[in-house]
Motif scaffolding. Sequence first.
Motif, PDB file in Angstrom:
ATOM      1  N   ARG A 172       9.129 -12.110   4.897  1.00  0.00           N
ATOM      2  CA  ARG A 172       9.699 -12.752   3.557  1.00  0.00           C
ATOM      3  C   ARG A 172       8.575 -13.478   2.622  1.00  0.00           C
ATOM      4  N   VAL A 173       7.938 -14.110   3.619  1.00  0.00           N
ATOM      5  CA  VAL A 173       6.696 -14.975   3.164  1.00  0.00           C
ATOM      6  C   VAL A 173       5.704 -13.941   2.530  1.00  0.00           C
ATOM      7  N   LEU A 174       5.453 -12.860   3.176  1.00  0.00           N
ATOM      8  CA  LEU A 174       4.412 -12.034   2.626  1.00  0.00           C
ATOM      9  C   LEU A 174       4.815 -11.286   1.348  1.00  0.00           C
ATOM     10  N   ALA A 181       5.499  -3.440  -1.371  1.00  0.00           N
ATOM     11  CA  ALA A 181       6.122  -2.040  -1.104  1.00  0.00           C
ATOM     12  C   ALA A 181       5.797  -1.924   0.322  1.00  0.00           C
ATOM     13  N   LEU A 182       4.639  -2.053   0.869  1.00  0.00           N
ATOM     14  CA  LEU A 182       4.159  -1.772   2.243  1.00  0.00           C
ATOM     15  C   LEU A 182       4.536  -2.549   3.295  1.00  0.00           C
ATOM     16  N   VAL A 183       4.797  -3.902   2.883  1.00  0.00           N
ATOM     17  CA  VAL A 183       5.199  -5.075   3.748  1.00  0.00           C
ATOM     18  C   VAL A 183       6.537  -4.886   3.970  1.00  0.00           C
ATOM     19  N   GLY A 184       7.605  -4.157   2.759  1.00  0.00           N
ATOM     20  CA  GLY A 184       8.974  -3.972   2.957  1.00  0.00           C
ATOM     21  C   GLY A 184       9.072  -2.877   3.775  1.00  0.00           C
ATOM     22  N   ARG A 185       8.192  -2.177   4.247  1.00  0.00           N
ATOM     23  CA  ARG A 185       8.503  -0.873   5.362  1.00  0.00           C
ATOM     24  C   ARG A 185       8.239  -1.295   6.733  1.00  0.00           C
ATOM     25  N   LEU A 186       7.702  -2.588   6.801  1.00  0.00           N
ATOM     26  CA  LEU A 186       7.691  -3.033   8.344  1.00  0.00           C
ATOM     27  C   LEU A 186       9.044  -3.422   8.947  1.00  0.00           C
ATOM     28  N   ARG A 187       9.274  -2.993  10.213  1.00  0.00           N
ATOM     29  CA  ARG A 187      10.639  -3.127  10.763  1.00  0.00           C
ATOM     30  C   ARG A 187      10.114  -4.033  12.120  1.00  0.00           C
ATOM     31  N   ARG A 188       8.848  -4.245  12.578  1.00  0.00           N
ATOM     32  CA  ARG A 188       8.577  -4.876  13.949  1.00  0.00           C
ATOM     33  C   ARG A 188       8.874  -6.294  13.509  1.00  0.00           C
ATOM     34  N   PRO A 189       9.639  -7.027  14.218  1.00  0.00           N
ATOM     35  CA  PRO A 189       9.674  -8.394  13.963  1.00  0.00           C
ATOM     36  C   PRO A 189       8.099  -9.122  14.139  1.00  0.00           C
ATOM     37  N   LEU A 190       7.881 -10.147  13.178  1.00  0.00           N
ATOM     38  CA  LEU A 190       6.656 -10.710  12.930  1.00  0.00           C
ATOM     39  C   LEU A 190       6.465 -12.365  13.616  1.00  0.00           C
ATOM     40  N   GLN A 191       7.628 -12.813  14.074  1.00  0.00           N
ATOM     41  CA  GLN A 191       7.626 -14.062  14.963  1.00  0.00           C
ATOM     42  C   GLN A 191       8.723 -14.002  15.737  1.00  0.00           C
ATOM     43  N   GLU A 192       8.682 -15.045  16.581  1.00  0.00           N
ATOM     44  CA  GLU A 192       9.927 -15.169  17.617  1.00  0.00           C
ATOM     45  C   GLU A 192      11.282 -15.712  17.028  1.00  0.00           C
ATOM     46  N   THR A 198      -0.085  -0.554   8.950  1.00  0.00           N
ATOM     47  CA  THR A 198       0.722  -0.993   7.611  1.00  0.00           C
ATOM     48  C   THR A 198       0.469  -2.369   7.176  1.00  0.00           C
ATOM     49  N   LEU A 199       0.428  -3.285   8.128  1.00  0.00           N
ATOM     50  CA  LEU A 199       0.098  -4.712   7.608  1.00  0.00           C
ATOM     51  C   LEU A 199      -1.420  -4.872   7.191  1.00  0.00           C
ATOM     52  N   TRP A 200      -2.277  -3.967   7.691  1.00  0.00           N
ATOM     53  CA  TRP A 200      -3.833  -4.149   7.300  1.00  0.00           C
ATOM     54  C   TRP A 200      -3.786  -3.744   6.011  1.00  0.00           C
ATOM     55  N   PHE A 201      -3.236  -2.594   5.450  1.00  0.00           N
ATOM     56  CA  PHE A 201      -3.493  -1.854   4.314  1.00  0.00           C
ATOM     57  C   PHE A 201      -2.870  -2.890   3.260  1.00  0.00           C
ATOM     58  N   GLY A 243       5.030 -13.992  -1.700  1.00  0.00           N
ATOM     59  CA  GLY A 243       3.625 -14.154  -2.124  1.00  0.00           C
ATOM     60  C   GLY A 243       3.011 -13.152  -3.137  1.00  0.00           C
ATOM     61  N   SER A 244       3.324 -11.737  -2.449  1.00  0.00           N
ATOM     62  CA  SER A 244       2.864 -10.530  -3.432  1.00  0.00           C
ATOM     63  C   SER A 244       3.394 -10.476  -4.676  1.00  0.00           C
ATOM     64  N   LEU A 245       4.828 -10.579  -4.779  1.00  0.00           N
ATOM     65  CA  LEU A 245       5.382 -10.517  -6.012  1.00  0.00           C
ATOM     66  C   LEU A 245       5.061 -11.729  -6.992  1.00  0.00           C
ATOM     67  N   LEU A 246       5.109 -12.798  -6.543  1.00  0.00           N
ATOM     68  CA  LEU A 246       4.857 -13.960  -7.329  1.00  0.00           C
ATOM     69  C   LEU A 246       3.404 -13.701  -8.038  1.00  0.00           C
ATOM     70  N   ARG A 247       2.297 -13.314  -7.209  1.00  0.00           N
ATOM     71  CA  ARG A 247       0.861 -13.190  -7.665  1.00  0.00           C
ATOM     72  C   ARG A 247       0.928 -11.934  -8.593  1.00  0.00           C
ATOM     73  N   ALA A 248       1.866 -10.912  -8.357  1.00  0.00           N
ATOM     74  CA  ALA A 248       1.830  -9.721  -9.224  1.00  0.00           C
ATOM     75  C   ALA A 248       2.572 -10.272 -10.930  1.00  0.00           C
ATOM     76  N   ALA A 249       3.419 -11.143 -10.672  1.00  0.00           N
ATOM     77  CA  ALA A 249       4.026 -11.501 -12.161  1.00  0.00           C
ATOM     78  C   ALA A 249       2.797 -12.453 -12.782  1.00  0.00           C
ATOM     79  N   ALA A 250       2.109 -13.274 -12.065  1.00  0.00           N
ATOM     80  CA  ALA A 250       1.189 -14.281 -12.842  1.00  0.00           C
ATOM     81  C   ALA A 250       0.045 -13.128 -13.178  1.00  0.00           C
ATOM     82  N   MET A 251      -0.400 -12.276 -12.742  1.00  0.00           N
ATOM     83  CA  MET A 251      -1.508 -11.377 -13.196  1.00  0.00           C
ATOM     84  C   MET A 251      -1.133 -10.561 -14.071  1.00  0.00           C
ATOM     85  N   ALA A 252       0.212 -10.226 -14.469  1.00  0.00           N
ATOM     86  CA  ALA A 252       0.509  -9.245 -15.239  1.00  0.00           C
ATOM     87  C   ALA A 252       0.753 -10.209 -16.857  1.00  0.00           C
TER      88      ALA A 252
END
Length: 437
Positions: free
Chosen positions: A87-89, A194-205, A25-28, A92-101
Amino acid sequence: MTVAVRGGGDAGQAPPLRRNGAFRTLWFAQALSQLGHVTGTIAYPLLVLEVHGTAAWAGVLGFAASAAGLAARLPAGFLCDRFDRRRVLLAGSLLRAAAMALLAAGAAAGTVPLAAVIAVAVVDGAILEPVRYAERAALRHVVRPEDVTTAAARGEARSQAAALLGPALGGWLFAASAALPFAANAAGHLMSAALVGRLRRPLQERRDGAGALRPGPRELLAGFGWIARTPQVRALVLASLGPNLVFGGVTLIILAAAHDRGESSAAIGTALSAAGLGGLAGALAAPALLRRLRPAAVLLGTAWLLPAVVAGLAFAPGTAAAAVLLSASVFTVPVLNALLVTYQVRLAGDGLQGRVFGATGLAMGAAQPLGPLLGGVGHDLAGPGPALLALAGLLALCAAGVTALPAARGLRHPEDRDPEADPAPGSSPRKGTHRDA
């Protein structure tokens, strides 16, 4: 400072990569993000060349975007260590989507001021950094320690696949409509979120309040201290300075020369995409190569191959021949990148991951913004051949400097490190944790 740990993602319990859904999921998600970014790197200069007509202005745009990314690297690393990486991921995706739009809407309306194109390229380049570092720092929480090198190599394969497909996609979409590359980019960033929102595993300590980082020079620059204590990373960083300076200019010269010959944007994009085949092949071969070859041989071989290739580009009869030479030059680049990411993920503590990536990225890319500027101005003043030969000379000087480094000649695999590595400030304790392989 010491970070108080209260648990976190248990990468030691993660399944092998072939069954690791969180890694996929993270890779895609980042594949979509990277494909959009690379598509933009050809769509931006094509838009500038079409509207304003000079390679120098395209060089200014490339300089501004690269400078923004460079300036963002240290703050981006701090953000990845201070805030939740998921949340960083997402942000970042949402801000870049807005700029491109916004840019797509302007292109569709036929009113695209140069300042607007440069502003969107700057935003895209700056936000790329925290997104990239957050994904890399999350690797140790979604894959097993023994899978880090392979996971890093697959990340490089993703980047090279984006480099392969992105220019062709950008060229073909731009040929259909100037707005299409940016609209597709916006859609890709939304899908990534949308894909990042599906991740449930913690990504940091998880850290308590006493372990929270606070802005300040000491915390912001902590990654440089780690690099200073890690000779393998120092050698790789120094070896990257010349190529990062030169290759943005090389690509722009090839693009501008093809434009001068009257080649279509679709043909230019397709030819430059073909150059990515070498990088994709190198990324796929990286795990096996890093098991069988000495890293020093890979590093020094790459250092001397690049100036020879750039000199050859000066005599290439067309864009297709230039693409073949570029393909040969980039084969070993993802191998070295995978090696560097492995050092960083496995040797740096979790609380320092982002700042190590930020410090390394800043040091490696210090001269990168000058590349497109040198290439664009050199093309306009001297022509493509002399400009490429001058850049080849710079690479040869850099290769000689790398060869003189004892750490480069003795570069070792990460597994050959001292098992009692000293944890840097801001990292979690190394002994007794499953993350320290």
